[in-house]
Design an enzyme around this catalytic site. Structure first.
Site, PDB file in Angstrom:
ATOM      1  N   SER A  30       0.740  -1.079   0.266  1.00 15.37           N
ATOM      2  CA  SER A  30       0.022   0.004   0.058  1.00 15.37           C
ATOM      3  C   SER A  30       0.669   1.039   0.101  1.00 15.37           C
ATOM      4  O   SER A  30       1.970   1.208   0.711  1.00 15.37           O
ATOM      5  CB  SER A  30      -0.822   0.072   1.145  1.00 15.37           C
ATOM      6  OG  SER A  30      -1.610   1.477   1.351  1.00 15.37           O
ATOM      7  N   LEU A  52      -1.812   2.210  -5.318  1.00 14.97           N
ATOM      8  CA  LEU A  52      -1.819   3.412  -5.374  1.00 14.97           C
ATOM      9  C   LEU A  52      -2.790   4.094  -4.748  1.00 14.97           C
ATOM     10  O   LEU A  52      -3.865   3.884  -5.350  1.00 14.97           O
ATOM     11  CB  LEU A  52      -1.314   3.857  -6.716  1.00 14.97           C
ATOM     12  CG  LEU A  52      -1.262   5.511  -6.903  1.00 14.97           C
ATOM     13  CD1 LEU A  52      -0.020   6.153  -6.214  1.00 14.97           C
ATOM     14  CD2 LEU A  52      -1.121   5.747  -8.450  1.00 14.97           C
ATOM     15  N   TYR A  53      -2.764   5.233  -3.939  1.00  5.28           N
ATOM     16  CA  TYR A  53      -3.738   6.092  -3.585  1.00  5.28           C
ATOM     17  C   TYR A  53      -3.441   7.503  -4.283  1.00  5.28           C
ATOM     18  O   TYR A  53      -2.138   8.017  -3.936  1.00  5.28           O
ATOM     19  CB  TYR A  53      -3.848   6.261  -2.131  1.00  5.28           C
ATOM     20  CG  TYR A  53      -4.621   5.148  -1.231  1.00  5.28           C
ATOM     21  CD1 TYR A  53      -5.985   5.307  -0.867  1.00  5.28           C
ATOM     22  CD2 TYR A  53      -4.044   3.891  -1.037  1.00  5.28           C
ATOM     23  CE1 TYR A  53      -6.734   4.164  -0.402  1.00  5.28           C
ATOM     24  CE2 TYR A  53      -4.369   2.864  -0.468  1.00  5.28           C
ATOM     25  CZ  TYR A  53      -5.838   2.960  -0.032  1.00  5.28           C
ATOM     26  OH  TYR A  53      -6.458   1.975   0.449  1.00  5.28           O
ATOM     27  N   THR A  79      -6.378   2.472  -6.723  1.00  6.28           N
ATOM     28  CA  THR A  79      -7.490   2.483  -5.876  1.00  6.28           C
ATOM     29  C   THR A  79      -8.638   3.489  -6.219  1.00  6.28           C
ATOM     30  O   THR A  79      -8.336   4.587  -6.413  1.00  6.28           O
ATOM     31  CB  THR A  79      -7.013   2.699  -4.324  1.00  6.28           C
ATOM     32  OG1 THR A  79      -6.115   1.942  -4.025  1.00  6.28           O
ATOM     33  CG2 THR A  79      -8.121   2.562  -3.395  1.00  6.28           C
ATOM     34  N   LYS A 154      -8.538  -1.111  -8.971  1.00  4.12           N
ATOM     35  CA  LYS A 154      -9.178  -1.991  -7.894  1.00  4.12           C
ATOM     36  C   LYS A 154     -10.320  -1.199  -7.318  1.00  4.12           C
ATOM     37  O   LYS A 154     -10.206   0.071  -7.029  1.00  4.12           O
ATOM     38  CB  LYS A 154      -7.929  -1.816  -6.739  1.00  4.12           C
ATOM     39  CG  LYS A 154      -8.511  -2.489  -5.223  1.00  4.12           C
ATOM     40  CD  LYS A 154      -7.108  -2.609  -4.452  1.00  4.12           C
ATOM     41  CE  LYS A 154      -7.666  -3.206  -3.098  1.00  4.12           C
ATOM     42  NZ  LYS A 154      -8.593  -2.514  -2.359  1.00  4.12           N
ATOM     43  N   HIS A 178     -13.161  -3.185  -0.863  1.00  2.48           N
ATOM     44  CA  HIS A 178     -12.348  -2.350  -0.106  1.00  2.48           C
ATOM     45  C   HIS A 178     -12.619  -2.965   1.396  1.00  2.48           C
ATOM     46  O   HIS A 178     -12.685  -2.140   2.457  1.00  2.48           O
ATOM     47  CB  HIS A 178     -12.692  -0.799   0.096  1.00  2.48           C
ATOM     48  CG  HIS A 178     -11.324  -0.071   0.341  1.00  2.48           C
ATOM     49  ND1 HIS A 178     -10.652   0.503  -0.437  1.00  2.48           N
ATOM     50  CD2 HIS A 178     -10.602  -0.005   1.689  1.00  2.48           C
ATOM     51  CE1 HIS A 178      -9.632   1.023   0.125  1.00  2.48           C
ATOM     52  NE2 HIS A 178      -9.525   0.842   1.303  1.00  2.48           N
ATOM     53  N   ARG A 181     -15.448  -1.679   3.968  1.00  3.89           N
ATOM     54  CA  ARG A 181     -15.278  -0.598   4.927  1.00  3.89           C
ATOM     55  C   ARG A 181     -15.457   0.739   4.374  1.00  3.89           C
ATOM     56  O   ARG A 181     -15.401   1.612   4.980  1.00  3.89           O
ATOM     57  CB  ARG A 181     -13.723  -0.689   5.538  1.00  3.89           C
ATOM     58  CG  ARG A 181     -13.494  -1.947   6.319  1.00  3.89           C
ATOM     59  CD  ARG A 181     -12.005  -1.995   6.653  1.00  3.89           C
ATOM     60  NE  ARG A 181     -11.062  -1.866   5.404  1.00  3.89           N
ATOM     61  CZ  ARG A 181      -9.990  -1.264   5.650  1.00  3.89           C
ATOM     62  NH1 ARG A 181      -9.737  -0.485   6.596  1.00  3.89           N
ATOM     63  NH2 ARG A 181      -9.219  -1.105   4.651  1.00  3.89           N
ATOM     64  N   GLY A 210     -11.210  -9.800  -1.305  1.00  5.69           N
ATOM     65  CA  GLY A 210     -12.110  -9.703  -0.283  1.00  5.69           C
ATOM     66  C   GLY A 210     -12.871 -10.940   0.253  1.00  5.69           C
ATOM     67  O   GLY A 210     -13.378 -11.569  -0.746  1.00  5.69           O
ATOM     68  N   GLY A 211     -12.879 -11.242   1.409  1.00  4.07           N
ATOM     69  CA  GLY A 211     -13.838 -12.351   1.721  1.00  4.07           C
ATOM     70  C   GLY A 211     -12.972 -13.704   1.608  1.00  4.07           C
ATOM     71  O   GLY A 211     -13.777 -14.620   1.998  1.00  4.07           O
ATOM     72  N   VAL A 212     -11.925 -13.805   1.298  1.00  2.00           N
ATOM     73  CA  VAL A 212     -11.236 -15.224   1.081  1.00  2.00           C
ATOM     74  C   VAL A 212     -10.614 -15.477   2.411  1.00  2.00           C
ATOM     75  O   VAL A 212      -9.746 -14.886   2.952  1.00  2.00           O
ATOM     76  CB  VAL A 212     -10.059 -14.955   0.239  1.00  2.00           C
ATOM     77  CG1 VAL A 212      -9.343 -16.644  -0.222  1.00  2.00           C
ATOM     78  CG2 VAL A 212     -10.623 -14.655  -1.224  1.00  2.00           C
ATOM     79  N   ARG A 213     -11.302 -16.576   2.937  1.00  2.00           N
ATOM     80  CA  ARG A 213     -10.630 -17.358   4.018  1.00  2.00           C
ATOM     81  C   ARG A 213     -10.439 -18.560   4.078  1.00  2.00           C
ATOM     82  O   ARG A 213      -9.571 -19.217   4.874  1.00  2.00           O
ATOM     83  CB  ARG A 213     -11.957 -17.157   5.100  1.00  2.00           C
ATOM     84  CG  ARG A 213     -12.138 -15.513   5.697  1.00  2.00           C
ATOM     85  CD  ARG A 213     -11.414 -14.773   6.215  1.00  2.00           C
ATOM     86  NE  ARG A 213     -11.691 -13.414   6.344  1.00  2.00           N
ATOM     87  CZ  ARG A 213     -11.603 -12.482   5.661  1.00  2.00           C
ATOM     88  NH1 ARG A 213     -11.008 -12.587   4.475  1.00  2.00           N
ATOM     89  NH2 ARG A 213     -12.021 -11.307   6.036  1.00  2.00           N
ATOM     90  N   ARG A 233      -6.996  -9.549   5.510  1.00  2.00           N
ATOM     91  CA  ARG A 233      -7.249  -9.767   6.817  1.00  2.00           C
ATOM     92  C   ARG A 233      -6.445 -11.353   7.188  1.00  2.00           C
ATOM     93  O   ARG A 233      -5.633 -11.147   8.275  1.00  2.00           O
ATOM     94  CB  ARG A 233      -8.620  -9.854   7.216  1.00  2.00           C
ATOM     95  CG  ARG A 233      -9.300  -8.533   7.184  1.00  2.00           C
ATOM     96  CD  ARG A 233     -10.753  -8.441   7.825  1.00  2.00           C
ATOM     97  NE  ARG A 233     -11.149  -7.186   8.004  1.00  2.00           N
ATOM     98  CZ  ARG A 233     -12.220  -6.682   6.826  1.00  2.00           C
ATOM     99  NH1 ARG A 233     -12.763  -7.428   6.105  1.00  2.00           N
ATOM    100  NH2 ARG A 233     -12.754  -5.468   7.136  1.00  2.00           N
TER     101      ARG A 233
END
Length: 291
Positions: A30, A52-53, A79, A154, A178, A181, A210-213, A233
């Protein structure tokens, strides 16, 4: 124990880069990391992307992108879904601010390197002052004038934005909300994935973020057309538990679980994972074993 966890997270990006390299996978850094692009590049060899932001100061953005390119990063993940920071109530409640021993290392030596303490969320205040809210599709083209790196957009969740991103010259799409959030009630990324894949028509790769566990989550994403997945996460949790070794462990677990899911679904290679292997019941997407 708390002190050890602090050490693990402090060295988080470099530890993650080493673990990802050992696993033969990609690590994305990031803009707001606590390790600089140069520090991450100095770890083991591996494929790295730069998330990149876009700041209001475009000269600063150009410097960041060129630093990433010189450091050997292979792509820019632009982003696109954060013109403003979402209402992150946990940050507000906790008055989130970086501890004094952490800085935004990519801005070291600049006034932008620290997040000032506030009575609200320091991160939200920082983002409001720095992020360019006028970001548009034209900026994808602008980025192409300052770097030869491929630009992945993204934050895409719809077919319409997929087509616009491709028209603007995006080399890839990252389906992302994101981490859920930014905006309440947006769909889970797995729900949006198939629409985006169909709209892309094979012109560019589409990734899921996102959401991959579990490895079964990876399998479902691949079955719905994703070229790959990004995880966030699970890496943070693993760092908190066991640092670099924890990240290695979580990557190995996902690999092993995917391999087992493939075997039990009758897939001998990734190419054999197809849409027929999942039922799109969005309350609970299910894997269908096929012999």
């Amino acid at each position: 124990m708390f002190q050890w966890r602090t050490v693990f997270l402090y060295a988080g990006e470099c530890a993650t880069a080493r673990a990802a390299s050992d696993a033969g996978t990609i690590m994305t850094l990031s803009t707001y990391a606590n390790s600089s692009v140069e520090e991450v590049a100095s770890t083991r060899s591996g494929i790295r992307f730069f998330q990149l932001y876009v700041h209001k100061d475009r000269n600063l953005v150009a410097q960041l992108v060129r630093r990433a390119e010189r450091a050997g990063f292979k792509a820019i993940a632009l982003t696109a879904d954060t013109p403003r920071l979402g209402r992150r109530e946990a940050d507000i409640k906790n008055r989130f601010n970086l501890p004094p021993y952490l800085t935004l290392k990519n801005f070291e030596g600049l006034d932008l390197g620290k997040i000032d303490k506030t009575d609200d969320s320091g991160l939200a205040s920082y983002a409001a002052n720095q992020i360019d809210q006028s970001l548009s599709w034209k900026d994808v083209k602008w980025l192409q004038t300052i770097t030869s790196l491929p630009i992945l957009v993204k934050g895409v969740l719809t077919a319409e934005d997929t087509k616009l991103a491709i028209e603007a010259g995006a080399a890839g799409i990252i389906v992302s909300n994101h981490g859920a959030r930014q905006l309440d009630y947006v769909p889970a990324t797995i729900m949006a994935l198939e629409e985006v894949v169909k709209a892309a028509q094979g012109k560019v790769p589409v990734f899921l973020d996102g959401g991959v566990r579990r490895g079964t989550d990876v399998f479902k994403a691949l079955a719905l057309g994703a070229s790959g997945v990004f995880i966030g996460r699970p890496v943070v949790f693993a760092l908190a538990v066991d640092g670099e070794a924890g990240v290695r462990k979580v990557l190995q677990m996902l690999h092993d679980e995917l391999e087992l899911t493939m075997a039990l679904s009758g897939c001998r290679s990734l190419k054999e994972i197809t849409r027929n292997h999942v039922v799109a019941d969005w309350d609970h997407p299910r894997v269908l074993p096929r012999l």
